[in-house]
Design a protein around this motif. Structure first.
Motif, PDB file in Angstrom:
ATOM      1  N   GLU A 127       0.828  -1.220   0.000  1.00 21.40           N
ATOM      2  CA  GLU A 127       0.000   0.000   0.000  1.00 21.40           C
ATOM      3  C   GLU A 127       0.854   1.258   0.000  1.00 21.40           C
ATOM      4  O   GLU A 127       0.593   2.217  -0.726  1.00 21.40           O
ATOM      5  CB  GLU A 127      -0.911   0.063   1.234  1.00 21.40           C
ATOM      6  CG  GLU A 127      -1.928  -1.038   1.337  1.00 21.40           C
ATOM      7  CD  GLU A 127      -1.419  -2.275   2.039  1.00 21.40           C
ATOM      8  OE1 GLU A 127      -0.242  -2.651   1.833  1.00 21.40           O
ATOM      9  OE2 GLU A 127      -2.192  -2.871   2.784  1.00 21.40           O
ATOM     10  N   LYS A 173       2.644   1.746  -3.337  1.00 17.22           N
ATOM     11  CA  LYS A 173       1.723   2.242  -4.369  1.00 17.22           C
ATOM     12  C   LYS A 173       1.470   3.735  -4.176  1.00 17.22           C
ATOM     13  O   LYS A 173       1.422   4.498  -5.144  1.00 17.22           O
ATOM     14  CB  LYS A 173       0.388   1.498  -4.286  1.00 17.22           C
ATOM     15  CG  LYS A 173       0.389   0.132  -4.912  1.00 17.22           C
ATOM     16  CD  LYS A 173      -0.977  -0.514  -4.694  1.00 17.22           C
ATOM     17  CE  LYS A 173      -1.188  -1.683  -5.603  1.00 17.22           C
ATOM     18  NZ  LYS A 173      -2.484  -2.366  -5.338  1.00 17.22           N
ATOM     19  N   GLU A 225       3.330  -4.379  -7.978  1.00 15.36           N
ATOM     20  CA  GLU A 225       2.397  -5.361  -7.408  1.00 15.36           C
ATOM     21  C   GLU A 225       2.769  -6.770  -7.854  1.00 15.36           C
ATOM     22  O   GLU A 225       2.705  -7.728  -7.081  1.00 15.36           O
ATOM     23  CB  GLU A 225       0.955  -5.023  -7.811  1.00 15.36           C
ATOM     24  CG  GLU A 225      -0.030  -6.085  -7.360  1.00 15.36           C
ATOM     25  CD  GLU A 225      -1.373  -5.544  -6.911  1.00 15.36           C
ATOM     26  OE1 GLU A 225      -1.644  -4.349  -7.118  1.00 15.36           O
ATOM     27  OE2 GLU A 225      -2.151  -6.336  -6.343  1.00 15.36           O
ATOM     28  N   ILE A 235       3.105   0.965 -10.778  1.00 17.61           N
ATOM     29  CA  ILE A 235       2.332   0.337  -9.705  1.00 17.61           C
ATOM     30  C   ILE A 235       2.013  -1.115 -10.052  1.00 17.61           C
ATOM     31  O   ILE A 235       2.102  -2.013  -9.215  1.00 17.61           O
ATOM     32  CB  ILE A 235       1.050   1.152  -9.417  1.00 17.61           C
ATOM     33  CG1 ILE A 235       1.429   2.456  -8.709  1.00 17.61           C
ATOM     34  CG2 ILE A 235       0.046   0.355  -8.604  1.00 17.61           C
ATOM     35  CD1 ILE A 235       0.291   3.446  -8.548  1.00 17.61           C
TER      36      ILE A 235
END
Lengths: 82, 289
Positions: free
Chosen positions: B102, B105, B170, B166
């Motif tokens: 989190e 990002k 991930e 991003i």
């Protein structure tokens, strides 16, 4: 009682050796604790934008378990462990 | 929050402070020149001698009576240095912290200065001789790395917009790679890596030698014992050995002292049993960075 003495014979592997470590690197991958480091030789004059001369040196000697996988896997028999 | 948040966080976490990503800050500390010197032969960093001593057999050297303590003190000083005239070839002032997905990002979405690039990870090259494109760099570091062909991915797709960055991050996180954010040099932030322990130089020096090159996250993982079905798929993902399957209880436990709060274990859990919470909320982990 010090760390195991692991040595790479640079006349067999390295910028002066038969093998360019970038094309092999078997010891780097065979060693579980990853004690080897691939690096540009210090004190050798070369272009650092795209260096072509490399060596592999055992660095984290205190973590060596003497498993001997590096000695077995090296195609040039360049590695010794005391 | 950790000491670096106090010093560089302007009231919040150090890596959430927009100023630390700015081009103005980079210019004021001549970051471009510094990073060029640091990166052009970074792979030599453990072989080069610093005050007559290299990192070869560092474990033994740090254990030597008196000299070992002096060496440790000196290296810690170098790692955290924000002094003028600090040495780029020693990577003075280069240290970081693990972050959960989190936070990574949020940084890539809002704070990282473009251009954002993704290049081959230098640590994996040095330690394993493999070329893996998982190092996301930004700000002044992008221009520096672009000039070094050995780091540029073969397919030449390395410039990323925020959304792409991003997505890539991930993907690395789901593989079990630990996200980390870096001062380089402090207080300028220009890198988010996806690390392995101990292939990452920072994690190696911290976990094998106790040098504070990298700090645990501002979070730790907690497990809901009721929700856990004991599949133990998460256990294999933990790079820090913080998860343990208890055979007699048929469930997994989190060791709060070992947990680094990276949260990659969460991707494996189909029961939603793993959650991250602020580090200070767990007594065993509070203040232990």
């Amino acid at each position: 009682m010090g760390s195991p003495k692991v040595r790479v014979d640079y006349s067999k592997c390295g910028e002066k050796g038969k093998v360019d470590p970038r094309n092999c690197g078997k010891c780097l991958r065979a060693c579980d604790p990853a004690i080897f480091i691939m690096h540009e030789p210090v004190g050798v004059d070369q272009d650092y934008i795209d260096p072509q001369m490399w060596r592999i040196t055992p660095v984290w000697l205190s973590l060596c378990t003497r498993c001997m996988k590096c000695v077995e896997v090296c195609p040039e028999k360049a590695i010794t462990v005391d | 929050m950790c000491q670096w948040c106090m010093k560089h966080g302007a009231g919040g976490k150090w890596y959430m402070n927009a100023r630390n990503y700015s081009n103005e800050l980079a210019d004021s500390i001549q970051a471009r020149e510094y990073l060029t010197e640091q990166w052009k032969n970074f792979e030599q960093v453990y072989i080069r001698k610093v005050m007559g001593i290299s990192s070869i057999d560092l474990g033994y050297k740090l254990q030597m009576p008196i000299i070992g303590k002096v060496l440790r003190w000196q290296v810690e000083k170098m790692i955290h240095s924000d002094a003028k005239g600090r040495n780029p070839t020693r990577a003075d002032g280069h240290f970081g912290q693990v972050i959960p997905l989190e936070d990574a990002k949020a940084i890539l979405g809002n704070l990282a200065a473009e251009p954002i690039i993704e290049n081959y990870c230098m640590c994996r090259w040095m330690q394993r001789g493999i070329k893996e494109a998982c190092c996301i760099n930004f700000g002044n570091l992008s221009g520096v790395i672009e000039k070094l062909p050995r780091f540029i991915p073969k397919n030449n797709v390395y410039k990323l917009d925020r959304e792409e960055a991003i997505k890539r991050l991930e993907m690395h996180n789901r593989k079990g790679y630990v996200a980390s954010v870096w001062f380089q040099p402090v207080p300028y932030i220009n890198a988010i890596c996806s690390c392995e322990n101990p292939e990452c130089g920072g994690l190696r020096l911290r976990n094998d030698f106790g040098l504070h090159t990298i700090y645990k996250a501002e979070y730790v993982v907690q497990i809901d014992a009721e929700a856990c079905n004991g599949c133990a798929l998460c256990v294999a993902k933990c790079q820090f050995g913080a998860l343990r399957f208890i055979p007699s209880l048929k469930r997994v436990m989190v060791d709060a002292e070992k947990c680094w709060g990276c949260g990659v274990c969460r991707h494996m859990c189909r029961q939603d049993a793993l959650k991250i919470v602020p580090r200070e909320a767990v007594p065993a982990a509070r203040g232990r960075f």
